[in-house]
Motif scaffolding. Sequence first.
Motif, short mmCIF file in Angstrom:
data_model
loop_
_atom_site.label_atom_id
_atom_site.label_comp_id
_atom_site.label_asym_id
_atom_site.label_seq_id
_atom_site.Cartn_x
_atom_site.Cartn_y
_atom_site.Cartn_z
N MET A 145 0.82 -1.21 0.00
CA MET A 145 0.00 0.00 0.00
C MET A 145 0.85 1.26 0.00
SD MET A 145 -3.04 -1.02 -0.29
CE MET A 145 -3.92 0.50 0.07
N THR A 146 2.01 1.18 0.63
CA THR A 146 2.87 2.36 0.66
C THR A 146 3.30 2.76 -0.74
OG1 THR A 146 3.70 1.72 2.82
CG2 THR A 146 5.00 3.31 1.58
N ALA A 147 3.68 1.77 -1.54
CA ALA A 147 4.12 2.09 -2.90
C ALA A 147 3.00 2.73 -3.69
CB ALA A 147 4.60 0.81 -3.60
N ARG A 148 1.75 2.27 -3.51
CA ARG A 148 0.62 2.83 -4.25
C ARG A 148 0.43 4.30 -3.87
NH1 ARG A 148 -4.36 0.72 -6.40
NH2 ARG A 148 -3.65 -1.36 -5.85
N ARG A 149 0.44 4.62 -2.57
CA ARG A 149 0.22 6.00 -2.16
C ARG A 149 1.33 6.90 -2.66
NH1 ARG A 149 -1.36 3.49 2.73
NH2 ARG A 149 0.68 3.94 3.62
N THR A 150 2.58 6.40 -2.61
CA THR A 150 3.70 7.22 -3.07
C THR A 150 3.58 7.52 -4.54
OG1 THR A 150 5.12 6.20 -1.41
CG2 THR A 150 6.21 7.30 -3.24
N ALA A 151 3.22 6.53 -5.34
CA ALA A 151 3.12 6.74 -6.77
C ALA A 151 2.01 7.71 -7.10
CB ALA A 151 2.86 5.41 -7.48
N ASP A 152 0.93 7.73 -6.31
CA ASP A 152 -0.21 8.59 -6.63
C ASP A 152 0.00 10.02 -6.19
OD1 ASP A 152 -2.90 6.18 -6.18
OD2 ASP A 152 -1.62 6.64 -7.89
N ALA A 181 5.75 12.39 -22.53
CA ALA A 181 5.80 10.94 -22.28
C ALA A 181 4.39 10.50 -21.91
CB ALA A 181 6.79 10.61 -21.17
N PRO A 182 3.65 9.90 -22.84
CA PRO A 182 2.26 9.50 -22.57
C PRO A 182 2.20 8.13 -21.88
CG PRO A 182 2.79 9.12 -24.89
CD PRO A 182 4.03 9.70 -24.25
N LEU A 183 1.89 8.13 -20.60
CA LEU A 183 1.95 6.91 -19.79
C LEU A 183 0.69 6.74 -18.96
CD1 LEU A 183 5.58 7.48 -18.43
CD2 LEU A 183 4.94 6.04 -20.38
N MET A 184 0.54 5.54 -18.40
CA MET A 184 -0.51 5.30 -17.42
C MET A 184 0.04 4.38 -16.34
SD MET A 184 -3.10 2.55 -19.25
CE MET A 184 -3.97 2.24 -17.71
N LEU A 185 -0.54 4.45 -15.16
CA LEU A 185 -0.09 3.67 -14.01
C LEU A 185 -0.82 2.34 -13.97
CD1 LEU A 185 1.62 3.65 -11.37
CD2 LEU A 185 -0.39 4.63 -10.22
N THR A 186 -0.06 1.24 -13.83
CA THR A 186 -0.63 -0.09 -13.66
C THR A 186 0.02 -0.73 -12.44
OG1 THR A 186 1.04 -1.16 -15.08
CG2 THR A 186 -0.95 -0.32 -16.16
N TYR A 187 -0.50 -1.90 -12.07
CA TYR A 187 0.06 -2.65 -10.93
C TYR A 187 0.29 -4.09 -11.36
CZ TYR A 187 -1.20 1.38 -8.17
OH TYR A 187 -1.29 2.66 -7.69
N ARG A 188 1.57 -4.60 -11.24
CA ARG A 188 1.91 -5.93 -11.79
C ARG A 188 2.78 -6.79 -10.86
NH1 ARG A 188 3.28 -4.32 -18.09
NH2 ARG A 188 1.20 -3.56 -18.62
N PRO A 189 2.64 -6.93 -9.59
CA PRO A 189 1.72 -6.20 -8.73
C PRO A 189 2.30 -4.87 -8.26
CG PRO A 189 2.86 -7.84 -7.45
CD PRO A 189 3.35 -8.00 -8.88
N LEU A 190 3.62 -4.66 -8.46
CA LEU A 190 4.21 -3.37 -8.11
C LEU A 190 3.73 -2.30 -9.07
CD1 LEU A 190 7.93 -4.42 -7.42
CD2 LEU A 190 6.19 -3.81 -5.73
N PRO A 191 3.75 -1.03 -8.65
CA PRO A 191 3.36 0.04 -9.57
C PRO A 191 4.32 0.12 -10.76
CG PRO A 191 3.42 0.82 -7.29
CD PRO A 191 4.07 -0.52 -7.31
N VAL A 192 3.77 0.19 -11.96
CA VAL A 192 4.56 0.29 -13.18
C VAL A 192 3.91 1.32 -14.10
CG1 VAL A 192 5.53 -0.93 -15.18
CG2 VAL A 192 5.21 -2.15 -13.01
N LEU A 193 4.71 2.24 -14.62
CA LEU A 193 4.23 3.19 -15.62
C LEU A 193 4.48 2.58 -17.01
CD1 LEU A 193 5.56 6.55 -14.13
CD2 LEU A 193 3.18 5.80 -14.25
N LEU A 199 8.09 1.56 -11.30
CA LEU A 199 9.01 1.30 -12.40
C LEU A 199 8.44 1.94 -13.67
CD1 LEU A 199 9.68 -2.53 -11.84
CD2 LEU A 199 11.02 -0.61 -10.97
N VAL A 200 9.30 2.11 -14.67
CA VAL A 200 8.87 2.58 -15.99
C VAL A 200 9.20 1.47 -16.99
CG1 VAL A 200 9.09 4.36 -17.76
CG2 VAL A 200 9.32 4.97 -15.34
N ASP A 201 8.21 1.01 -17.73
CA ASP A 201 8.37 -0.11 -18.66
C ASP A 201 7.88 0.34 -20.04
OD1 ASP A 201 8.45 -2.47 -20.06
OD2 ASP A 201 7.42 -3.67 -18.53
N LEU A 202 8.83 0.72 -20.90
CA LEU A 202 8.49 1.19 -22.25
C LEU A 202 8.65 0.04 -23.23
CD1 LEU A 202 10.37 4.63 -22.22
CD2 LEU A 202 8.02 4.14 -21.52
#
Length: 420
Positions: A1-8, A109-121, A160-163
């Motif tokens: 949950m911490t990672a989710r709040r930080t990313a948001d 940089a057109p991105l969106m946030l996903t969870y895999r399960p860690l946050p990934v742009l 993370l950023v995954d292009l």
Amino acid sequence: MTARRTADRAPSTVPAPAHRPARPETAGAAGAAGRPEATTAVPLSATLCRDPERFAALAADWRALHRNCRAATPFQSHSWLSSWWLSYGTPGRLRIVLVRRAGRLVAAAPLMLTYRPLPVLVPLGGSISDFSDVLLDDSCPGPAAEALAAGLHRAARGALVDLREVRPGAAAERLYAAWPGPRRRLDDSVCLELPGVPMDALLGRLAGSRARRVRAKLRKLDALGIEEHSVPAREVPASVHHMLYLHGLQWQGRGVTPEHLRPRFAAHLVRATREMVGSGEAVLTEYRMDGRVMAADIMLMSADLAGGYLFGAHPELRERKVDITTMLMRHDARHVVDTGRGALSLLRGTEPYKQHWRPVPVTNQRLLLSRRALAPALRLHAAQVTGRALAADVVRERLTPLHGLRARLNTWQAKGATRR
């Protein structure tokens, strides 16, 4: 949950890094309007867009940036990305880093946030887009890349950023080079490309016997009186729906891609194609015989690249021994030459019908980026990606004899997709 709040909680404004100031272009470098860039340093500011309405309002600025980034592909156009978001985006997950110089948009940089399960742009456009990239204005690519890297580094925070599907020579390579944290470069899908030359030159790449067979197929097309019709923007919705109907017919019983028959895909393709036809970024062509539309295809274009994205053809054409690939190739090659584009992309996949034209294989890249605190997560993610790719190769080799079963399974899935 911490990672989710930080990313948001990524900040909405991100300054250019103090330790890597934006450098002015040398005197005489051409600006977006053909004017030399000023030698005085102009500060760059990076902001984070999370609001879909604000993204929609960026259309004019985005189109100008897309025109000024020669490496851009059609899948980075505002028409494609904004339409994709309406069909596939998840509310609250939009993350677009924007860089401006004296008010002018010079990077995105057109991105969106996903969870895999860690946050990934991940890039907007998803799996239905053959290429992903960032946009950098060709008048200041170095400073714009540095400011974009700094802005994305701040915006990523716990993610993370995954292009994926980054074409060689893409603007994202400059972002990768400017990234201040850990990074990994992996191979992704293989695409096939042909030079932007006339049909006769493409035939010259073939063996003599095969070239003669193709010429015979071209004569048959002419004898049948098949006519090409470019669809104007106002007629795109009806034409796209008919093309998707033909697409389903041609693949019936042979394993159509289920997504191509889903309503959300149709809605996206109608919106994006209508806008892109109107702006000259796409051509929708119908192939008519005896007054009937027997086939249709969409060709997407950017500054130096064109590629046939999707087509549909009535099974009657095959019954009459019409070589549909040859028909489409003649049209696409002619259009690429007429518009002065340098490459005709056959997009992702190495299917045998593409290989007949002796194209050049081009391997896309997968660029992984993270902040230093997430270096272990980056290594784990890269290992998982590599492992899945190896497993997929093994499965593909072992399941080749079951191709017919897979085709029937896809057809069954597609019938369910039309109801969703």
